[in-house]
Design an enzyme around this catalytic site. Sequence first.
Site, short mmCIF file in Angstrom:
data_model
loop_
_atom_site.label_atom_id
_atom_site.label_comp_id
_atom_site.label_asym_id
_atom_site.label_seq_id
_atom_site.Cartn_x
_atom_site.Cartn_y
_atom_site.Cartn_z
N ASP A 247 0.82 -1.21 0.00
CA ASP A 247 0.00 0.00 0.00
C ASP A 247 0.85 1.26 0.00
O ASP A 247 0.38 2.33 -0.38
CB ASP A 247 -0.94 0.00 1.21
CG ASP A 247 -1.92 -1.15 1.10
OD1 ASP A 247 -1.54 -2.28 1.45
OD2 ASP A 247 -3.04 -0.92 0.62
N LYS A 258 -0.81 -5.13 4.06
CA LYS A 258 -1.82 -5.64 4.98
C LYS A 258 -1.19 -6.34 6.18
O LYS A 258 -0.21 -7.07 6.05
CB LYS A 258 -2.74 -6.60 4.21
CG LYS A 258 -3.90 -7.16 4.98
CD LYS A 258 -4.75 -6.11 5.65
CE LYS A 258 -5.29 -5.05 4.71
NZ LYS A 258 -5.99 -3.95 5.40
O1 MRU Z 1 -7.29 -2.69 3.48
P1 MRU Z 1 -7.23 -3.01 2.02
O2 MRU Z 1 -8.03 -4.17 1.59
O3 MRU Z 1 -7.46 -1.78 1.18
O4 MRU Z 1 -5.71 -3.39 1.89
C1 MRU Z 1 -5.03 -3.25 0.74
C2 MRU Z 1 -4.67 -4.54 0.22
O5 MRU Z 1 -5.45 -5.17 -0.43
C3 MRU Z 1 -3.36 -5.07 0.44
O6 MRU Z 1 -2.65 -4.56 1.47
C4 MRU Z 1 -2.63 -5.20 -0.88
O7 MRU Z 1 -1.69 -6.15 -0.73
C5 MRU Z 1 -2.03 -3.93 -1.40
S1 MRU Z 1 -3.04 -3.10 -2.51
C6 MRU Z 1 -2.66 -3.82 -4.06
#
Ligand code: MRU
Length: 367
Positions: A247, A258
Site C-alpha cells: 500500500d 496488509k
Molecule cells: O485494506 P485493504 O483491503 O485496502 O488493503 C489493501 C490490500 O489489499 C493489500 O494490502 C494489498 O496487498 C495492497 S493493494 C494492491
Amino acid sequence: MKVDGKAFRTIWLSDDGWAVEIIDQTRLPHEFEIIRLETGIRAARAISDMEVRGAPLIGATAAYGMALAVREDASDAGVEDAHAVLLATRPTAVNLSWALDDMRALLLPLPVPDRMAAAYARAAQISDEDVAISRALGEFGAELIVRAAESKVASGKDGPVNILTHCNAGWLATVDWGTALAPIYVAFDEGIDVHVWVDETRPRNQGASLTAWELGRHGVAHTVIADNAGGHLMQHGEIDLCITGTDRTTRAGDVCNKIGTYLKALAAHDNNIPFYVALPQTTIDWTVSDGIREIPIEQRSAEEVTHISGRTDDGKIARVQLTPNGSAAANFAFDVTPARLITGLITDRGICDASEEGLLELFPEQK
Ligand code: MRU
C-alpha cells in the site's frame, strides 16, 4: 478480467456518462452487486467503508470522487473541500493522496467552467494508466514464475509452482489485472502450472473472500489457509515463492502492506524462500525513507476483529460475534516489512532490489 464471461474493471463510468459504478467488494464472494456513485461524498464513503479497497483502486476512486464533486461545485472551495473529504477516508495507501494531489494540481489553475471535463478526463486517464501499469508489472513478475517452474523441472520436482500471497492484491485491488496476482494471471495464461496458497487475511478476510473468488473465476488452482499456516508450509517445502502487494513503499524499499505481511516475510527469510513484492510506481512514496516510523498505520473498528460475517447453510448472510462480551480488541490494518527481508520489488519498469539504489536504477528521475 471476466466475471461469468463478461469483462469488468473495478470502476467505470456509467452509461449516462457522469455517474461512476463500482463492484461492491463488501458483498463478495457471495453476491455480485454493482453500486452507483453520484457524489464526491458517496465516493468517499465507498472508500472508507471498503466497498472499494486496495491501494491502486482507492486512488482511481478518489480521482473519480473529485470529478463527481467538481460536477456539483467546481469553485476553488469545492475542489479543496472534496480533496479534504476524500483524503480523510483512509490513511495508509499513498495512492489516495497521490491521486488527490494530482487532481487538485490539475484543476485549480483551470478556469472554473473547464474543470469538470478536465476532472473526468484525468480520472479516466488515471484508471487506464493503472491498467497498463498492472499489466506491465504482471509481465515482469511472470518471468519469476516461469524461472521457478524451470528450476523445479531441473531439480526433478514435479507439480505446480506454489505461490503464497497475502490479502487481496488482485484485479479487485486495482482497476484491472492486480499487482501480486498480475504475474500469476500472466503466467497462468501462458500455460504455466501454478497453485496459490491464499492467506485468509483476518480480520476482513480479503484473501478468503476476494482473492479466492477472483482466482476461482479465472480458473487458477488455489487453497485458502489460515493466516498462521504459512510458516509450516514453508518448512515443509510447499511454497516456492511468495508475492504480496503493498500500500506504500518507501524510497528505501520498505513495504507497508496488509497486517501479517511482515510475519510471512520473516518466515520466508528463515526458510530461504524468495519473497517478492509487486507494486505499481504509484505506491512508492519518495518522501518517506523509514517505513516503520513514518508511515501512518490505519486502525479500524474493533468490531472487524470481534465479529465476522458469512453465508449460513440456508443461504442467508449473517454476522456473528466471536469474542466474549467485554474483551477489548485492537485492529491494526497494516504493518511494515523492512527491505532487508524482501528479495525483490516487481514494478512496472522491471524487477529491482528492495533498496534506494535498486529503485533509483528503475526510476532515475527521482534521484
Ligand atoms: O485494506 P485493504 O483491503 O485496502 O488493503 C489493501 C490490500 O489489499 C493489500 O494490502 C494489498 O496487498 C495492497 S493493494 C494492491
